[in-house]
Motif scaffolding. Structure first.
Motif, short mmCIF file in Angstrom:
data_model
loop_
_atom_site.label_atom_id
_atom_site.label_comp_id
_atom_site.label_asym_id
_atom_site.label_seq_id
_atom_site.Cartn_x
_atom_site.Cartn_y
_atom_site.Cartn_z
N HIS A 75 -0.52 15.74 9.73
CA HIS A 75 -0.19 14.40 10.21
C HIS A 75 1.28 14.28 10.62
CE1 HIS A 75 -1.11 10.20 10.73
NE2 HIS A 75 -0.11 9.83 9.95
N THR A 76 2.16 15.02 9.98
CA THR A 76 3.59 14.96 10.31
C THR A 76 4.06 16.28 10.93
OG1 THR A 76 4.11 15.56 8.01
CG2 THR A 76 4.13 13.22 8.56
N PHE A 77 3.21 16.88 11.75
CA PHE A 77 3.50 18.17 12.38
C PHE A 77 4.81 18.16 13.16
CE2 PHE A 77 1.70 15.79 15.81
CZ PHE A 77 2.37 16.25 16.92
N PHE A 78 5.18 17.02 13.73
CA PHE A 78 6.36 16.92 14.60
C PHE A 78 7.66 17.18 13.86
CE2 PHE A 78 5.08 12.81 13.00
CZ PHE A 78 6.24 12.35 12.40
N MET A 79 7.61 17.15 12.53
CA MET A 79 8.83 17.42 11.76
C MET A 79 9.18 18.89 11.78
SD MET A 79 8.22 14.83 8.54
CE MET A 79 9.73 15.35 7.71
N ASN A 80 8.16 19.77 11.71
CA ASN A 80 8.45 21.21 11.73
C ASN A 80 7.99 21.89 13.01
OD1 ASN A 80 5.81 20.79 11.00
ND2 ASN A 80 5.90 21.93 9.09
N ASP A 81 7.37 21.14 13.90
CA ASP A 81 7.01 21.66 15.22
C ASP A 81 7.32 20.59 16.27
OD1 ASP A 81 5.97 23.02 17.40
OD2 ASP A 81 3.87 22.52 16.91
N PRO A 82 8.59 20.24 16.39
CA PRO A 82 8.95 19.18 17.34
C PRO A 82 8.67 19.56 18.79
CG PRO A 82 10.92 20.29 16.55
CD PRO A 82 9.78 20.78 15.70
N GLU A 83 8.65 20.86 19.07
CA GLU A 83 8.43 21.30 20.45
C GLU A 83 7.09 20.79 20.99
OE1 GLU A 83 9.24 23.31 17.95
OE2 GLU A 83 11.18 24.23 18.46
N VAL B 119 0.84 -1.19 0.00
CA VAL B 119 0.00 0.00 0.00
C VAL B 119 0.88 1.25 0.00
CG1 VAL B 119 -1.80 1.27 1.23
CG2 VAL B 119 -1.80 -1.24 1.26
N TYR B 120 0.63 2.15 -0.95
CA TYR B 120 1.38 3.40 -1.08
C TYR B 120 0.42 4.58 -0.95
CZ TYR B 120 5.29 0.68 -3.04
OH TYR B 120 6.32 -0.21 -3.23
N LEU B 121 1.00 5.77 -0.87
CA LEU B 121 0.22 7.00 -0.86
C LEU B 121 0.23 7.63 -2.25
CD1 LEU B 121 1.35 8.58 2.52
CD2 LEU B 121 -0.73 7.29 2.05
N ASP B 122 -0.87 8.28 -2.59
CA ASP B 122 -1.05 8.93 -3.89
C ASP B 122 -0.15 10.16 -3.99
OD1 ASP B 122 -2.41 10.99 -5.72
OD2 ASP B 122 -3.56 9.18 -6.16
N LYS B 123 0.57 10.27 -5.10
CA LYS B 123 1.50 11.39 -5.26
C LYS B 123 0.78 12.72 -5.31
CE LYS B 123 5.47 12.95 -7.95
NZ LYS B 123 6.42 12.62 -9.04
N ASP B 124 -0.33 12.80 -6.02
CA ASP B 124 -1.05 14.06 -6.19
C ASP B 124 -1.66 14.56 -4.88
OD1 ASP B 124 -0.40 14.13 -8.88
OD2 ASP B 124 -2.28 13.18 -9.51
N LYS B 125 -1.92 13.63 -3.96
CA LYS B 125 -2.58 14.00 -2.70
C LYS B 125 -1.62 13.96 -1.51
CE LYS B 125 -6.93 12.09 -4.44
NZ LYS B 125 -7.91 10.99 -4.29
N PHE B 126 -0.37 13.65 -1.76
CA PHE B 126 0.59 13.40 -0.69
C PHE B 126 0.76 14.61 0.22
CE2 PHE B 126 4.81 12.96 1.18
CZ PHE B 126 4.79 11.64 1.62
N ASN B 127 0.96 15.78 -0.38
CA ASN B 127 1.20 16.98 0.43
C ASN B 127 -0.03 17.37 1.23
OD1 ASN B 127 1.26 20.28 0.55
ND2 ASN B 127 3.25 19.34 0.95
N ALA B 128 -1.20 17.22 0.62
CA ALA B 128 -2.43 17.64 1.29
C ALA B 128 -2.87 16.68 2.38
CB ALA B 128 -3.55 17.78 0.25
N THR B 129 -2.42 15.44 2.33
CA THR B 129 -2.90 14.47 3.30
C THR B 129 -1.83 14.03 4.31
OG1 THR B 129 -2.37 12.64 1.78
CG2 THR B 129 -4.61 13.55 1.69
N PHE B 130 -0.62 13.80 3.84
CA PHE B 130 0.42 13.24 4.70
C PHE B 130 1.47 14.26 5.10
CE2 PHE B 130 4.23 10.63 5.58
CZ PHE B 130 3.70 9.70 6.47
N ALA B 131 1.87 15.10 4.16
CA ALA B 131 2.98 16.04 4.40
C ALA B 131 2.49 17.47 4.56
CB ALA B 131 4.00 15.94 3.27
N THR B 132 1.29 17.64 5.06
CA THR B 132 0.73 18.97 5.29
C THR B 132 1.68 19.83 6.12
OG1 THR B 132 -1.44 17.91 5.35
CG2 THR B 132 -1.31 20.20 6.10
#
Length: 230
Positions: free
Chosen positions: A209-217, A126-139
């Protein structure tokens, strides 16, 4: 900050990524005096990821705060019964009960309006869709970072999605949870329901979903609380 009552943190990453996204939080935790171990999941089966986590827990020299992101929440629910685990921290995570799989939880909630998870391929991956990746996973990540995350994604197997946990550590361990306001991967309705059922101490943070990458605090503050340092 109070003196640390638990000085070890073990972090279990989610699906579609490896542990490297936790480096900013790792650096902050180290600065606070923690010993930090990051598990690299095979993401092939639930048992394989649990085994990798248990191996990391076995190496600790004392009590542990066990952290799980997304799919990692399923992993720590099973592995968290380990005697060294003092508390659990669920980060935008799945929180199954005994007898439930991650897929059971996903199917128990409405499908997100924008769903980036693709159907399994012919190999059961199972993979993530490239076109939706930023909007769903890498927001919240830059385009360059999002592109890198997409191209380096680690697929999850259908087997892992359907494997059922046999124990639920949150029933016997203090549990904390972080709920991002803009999670496009785990349905917030399901997230809240799972956290409420597990009676987690819930902290809401701004981000995806991956907020901890740019807001680790924000993630570290909850881990500090779970460690008895706040």
């Amino acid at each position: 900050m109070k003196q640390l009552s638990v000085k070890n943190v073990v972090i279990v990453h989610g699906a579609f990524a490896d542990a490297s996204g936790w480096e900013p939080a790792y650096q902050l935790l180290r600065a606070h005096g923690f010993n930090v171990t990051l598990v690299q999941n095979p993401t092939s089966t639930l048992q394989a990821d649990v085994d990798a986590t248990v191996a990391a827990l076995d190496r600790q020299d004392g009590p542990v705060v066990l952290v799980g992101h997304s799919w990692g929440g399923t992993v720590i629910t099973q592995a968290g019964v380990h005697a060294k685990v003092d508390s659990l921290v669920y980060v935008a995570a799945f929180v199954p009960d005994a007898g439930e799989s991650t897929l059971d939880l996903v199917q128990s909630a409405p499908i997100l309006e924008v769903n980036g998870i693709l159907p399994p391929d012919e190999k059961g991956l199972v993979y993530l869709d490239k076109d939706k990746f930023n909007a769903t996973f890498a927001t919240g990540q830059t385009k360059a970072k999002s592109d890198f995350m997409y191209d380096s994604q680690i697929p999850l197997t259908v087997t892992a999605f359907t494997d059922k946990v046999t124990v639920a550590a949150w029933r016997t361990k203090p549990s904390y949870a972080i709920m991002p306001t803009d999670d496009g991967t785990v349905n917030p309705v399901l997230e809240r329901k799972m956290y409420d059922r597990a009676k987690c101490n819930v902290t809401e943070v701004t981000g995806g979903h991956t907020f901890f990458m740019n807001d680790p605090e924000s993630a570290v503050r909850v881990i500090l609380t779970a460690a008895g340092a706040m």
